[in-house]
Design a protein around this motif. Structure first.
Motif, PDB file in Angstrom:
ATOM      1  N   CYS A  55     -21.767  19.943 -39.669  1.00 32.32           N
ATOM      2  CA  CYS A  55     -20.521  19.526 -40.309  1.00 32.32           C
ATOM      3  C   CYS A  55     -19.553  20.716 -40.389  1.00 32.32           C
ATOM      4  N   ILE A  56     -18.258  20.417 -40.398  1.00 32.85           N
ATOM      5  CA  ILE A  56     -17.232  21.448 -40.410  1.00 32.85           C
ATOM      6  C   ILE A  56     -16.388  21.269 -41.663  1.00 32.85           C
ATOM      7  N   GLU A  57     -16.208  22.354 -42.417  1.00 38.89           N
ATOM      8  CA  GLU A  57     -15.452  22.272 -43.664  1.00 38.89           C
ATOM      9  C   GLU A  57     -13.954  22.434 -43.413  1.00 38.89           C
ATOM     10  N   ASP A 104     -23.550  22.465 -43.261  1.00 40.11           N
ATOM     11  CA  ASP A 104     -23.317  23.353 -42.121  1.00 40.11           C
ATOM     12  C   ASP A 104     -24.499  23.326 -41.165  1.00 40.11           C
ATOM     13  N   ARG A 148     -22.972  23.133 -49.053  1.00 43.38           N
ATOM     14  CA  ARG A 148     -22.409  23.777 -47.857  1.00 43.38           C
ATOM     15  C   ARG A 148     -23.499  24.199 -46.884  1.00 43.38           C
ATOM     16  N   GLU A 149     -24.551  24.786 -47.398  1.00 49.45           N
ATOM     17  CA  GLU A 149     -25.622  25.261 -46.511  1.00 49.45           C
ATOM     18  C   GLU A 149     -26.261  24.111 -45.745  1.00 49.45           C
TER      19      GLU A 149
END
Length: 573
Positions: free
Chosen positions: A66-68, A62, A58-59
């Motif tokens: 990028c968008i979760e 991001d 995620r780190e």
């Protein structure tokens, strides 16, 4: 966390079902438990490792914009039918019907689902580029699930999808993800290589696999010793040696040689007393356009992925026995390129250029032909690079030679082009108001597989040796006599200090023999162990040991937490 409250059901014996090291050690360390074939409970220690992999992912994603999001695992059949993959994907796609008889599948991936989302929400080039990702459960109905989290049916995967207005933008998105993947696996503390690879059922024309290097790896990687070229051996290009004629002097004569019952390369070479490199292997393949003959040298293997790429077709597979007999006029094991029963296209690997004299199948049961020269006795329709790379092959990028090592695939990135956007009619308006199809990329990481691969790369006879960034706990405080008030007080102090310094700590306060605790500590693989005993405590010291080191050092009690915290911080950079 106190050991006695942590639910760590370790096993003393190796489970009979475990075939590879990571499977064995994750079961023994109480990290996973089998529910059904290829389906596992992820217990607290295993979940902590997976969460640490997810945090790093995620780190880094991001950080590159990028968008979760999160999409469902149950996907409508009509989306897969639009892309053409409903039938193409095969039995690994678990298909189900709801109470109304509507067809769905349990998603093994989400190209169709994300394309449906974007075609309904993104209308203008001004909204691009866009890169969306999720970390979600996937399901592939593997015919032979094995190796625990390495090849399960249900698994956790990070999948990301980029959408760009043109090829240049897609190239930039691909490069950003390639760089992000390098940082992710570096931060996980793994030794890995990014290698060129086949695109498989995902599609597209180009991809890279990220391989954790380990002797127990499932895949072979060809890697140049003189440059940074690396690829899966089925994808690796092979540098041309130039056209080599393997004969001189008098022209050899064709000779039909009876070979009763000799079908395989090993049987024929032993029977005729020749080397495998003197044989031409004739493989009859089935393609969307019908049967085709592929030729490789007897000591080489055909790379189906290269053949598919050379033919520019969706799939290739070995023909069935009936097709082989129809094309060649002979049963399996005796097919050859001379005087086949049916005229079909013949393609040959580059290593066969100018080859001879060679032995080929005689297109008759129990018969081979010797003295065959390519160019005199037959001529392939095309030559391509069709074989699986081997150690010693020439690098296609430089003058170096390639070696072969084993690897475990933990990530895969693809350039998809407009494969899905065109088939599903996902389009946007460009600056001139014209409708264009999105140029896509997709990017996957096996989250649980990354954890298992870390174990395959980091272990010894006693258990796991976790890289600090992935360890379920970074430090273990071990009490020799947990009921001794002085020892308990010192251990609790260390636990508090470590937690205050941001270190994940497990305190083994169980009333067990020291030997049992030490064995469990090694099995779990926690990077730092602080052992508190009465003799050392009387002198104000504790034992500090790194999991990968044989010896411990004595350090002052009041400095132990700080020393561990400093070492943990250095290894997590």
């Amino acid at each position: 966390m106190r050991y006695s409250k942590a639910l760590i059901p370790t096993l003393k014996e190796d489970p009979a079902e475990a075939e590879v090291i990571s499977h064995r050690l994750m079961l023994r360390a109480g990290m996973i438990r089998k529910v059904a074939a290829g389906i596992y409970d992820l217990l607290p220690l295993g979940l902590r490792v997976v969460r640490k992999v997810e945090k790093i992912i995620r780190e880094e994603l991001d950080a590159v914009g990028c968008i979760e999001l999160l999409m469902p695992i149950v996907q409508p059949a009509e989306l897969w039918q639009q892309s053409g993959r409903w039938e193409q994907y095969g039995p690994e796609l678990l298909r189900v019907r709801d109470r109304h008889g509507r067809e769905f599948c349990l998603g093994p991936t989400a190209e169709e689902l994300i394309t449906e989302l974007i075609r309904g929400t993104v209308r203008s080039y001004r909204q691009l580029p866009l890169n969306l990702y999720q970390i979600q459960t996937k399901f592939r109905d593997e015919i032979r699930p094995r190796f625990g989290l390495m090849r399960g049916r249900e698994f956790s995967m990070k999948d990301a999808y980029s959408f760009d207005a043109d090829e240049h933008g897609a190239e930039q998105s691909y490069l950003r993800m390639h760089q992000a993947y390098n940082r992710i696996f570096e931060r996980c503390g793994l030794k890995f290589r990014a290698v060129e690879a086949d695109t498989g059922t995902i599609g597209g024309r180009f991809s890279h696999e990220f391989m954790v290097l380990a002797r127990t790896g499932e895949d072979d990687i060809a890697s140049c010793g003189s440059c940074d070229y690396a690829a899966n051996t089925e994808k690796a290009e092979i540098g041309l040696e130039g056209d080599t004629v393997h004969y001189s002097g008098e022209q050899p004569q064709l000779k039909r040689v009876p070979t009763p019952g000799q079908r395989t390369i090993e049987e024929v070479t032993a029977f005729l007393e020749v080397e495998p490199r003197q044989l031409i292997k004739t493989l009859i393949m089935q393609t969307p356009d019908g049967p085709l003959v592929a030729l490789v040298r007897g000591d080489h293997d055909l790379a189906a992925a290269k053949l598919k790429l050379a033919l520019d077709c969706e799939w290739v597979e070995l023909a069935d026995n009936a097709t082989i007999e129809q094309v060649s006029g002979a049963p399996v094991g005796f097919a050859g390129p001379l005087n086949m029963a049916t005229k079909v296209r013949i393609v040959a690997d580059n290593a066969l250029r100018g080859m001879g004299p060679a032995v080929v199948g005689g297109n008759e049961q129990d018969m081979h032909v010797s003295g065959v020269l390519i160019g005199r006795d037959f001529e392939p329709d095309d030559f391509f690079d069709l074989r699986v790379a081997q150690a010693g092959d020439r690098c296609p990028r430089c003058e170096g030679t390639m070696s072969v090592m084993r690897g475990i695939e933990v990530g895969h990135i693809f350039k998809l082009g407009d494969k899905y956007s065109r088939s599903m009619n996902a389009a946007f308006l460009d600056a001139e108001g014209a409708e264009q199809h999105f140029v896509m990329g997709c990017y996957g990481i096996g989250v649980g597989r990354t954890a298992a691969a870390a174990i395959e790369q980091n272990h010894d006879d006693n258990g796991i040796i976790w890289p600090v960034p992935l360890a379920p706990y970074e430090a273990l405080v071990l009490a020799i006599k947990a009921k001794d008030p002085a020892i308990a007080e010192a251990c609790e102090r260390l636990e508090r200090e470590l937690e205050q310094l941001g270190v994940d700590v497990l305190y083994d306060e169980r009333d067990e023999r020291p030997g049992v605790k030490f064995k469990d500590a090694d099995l779990l693989g926690i990077p730092f162990r602080i052992t508190v005993g009465s003799k050392g405590l009387a002198r104000g010291v504790v034992e500090l040991k790194r999991r990968h080191e044989k010896e411990f050092t004595e350090v002052p009690l009041d400095q132990a937490a700080q020393l561990v915290a400093q070492a943990v911080a250095e290894e997590k950079l």
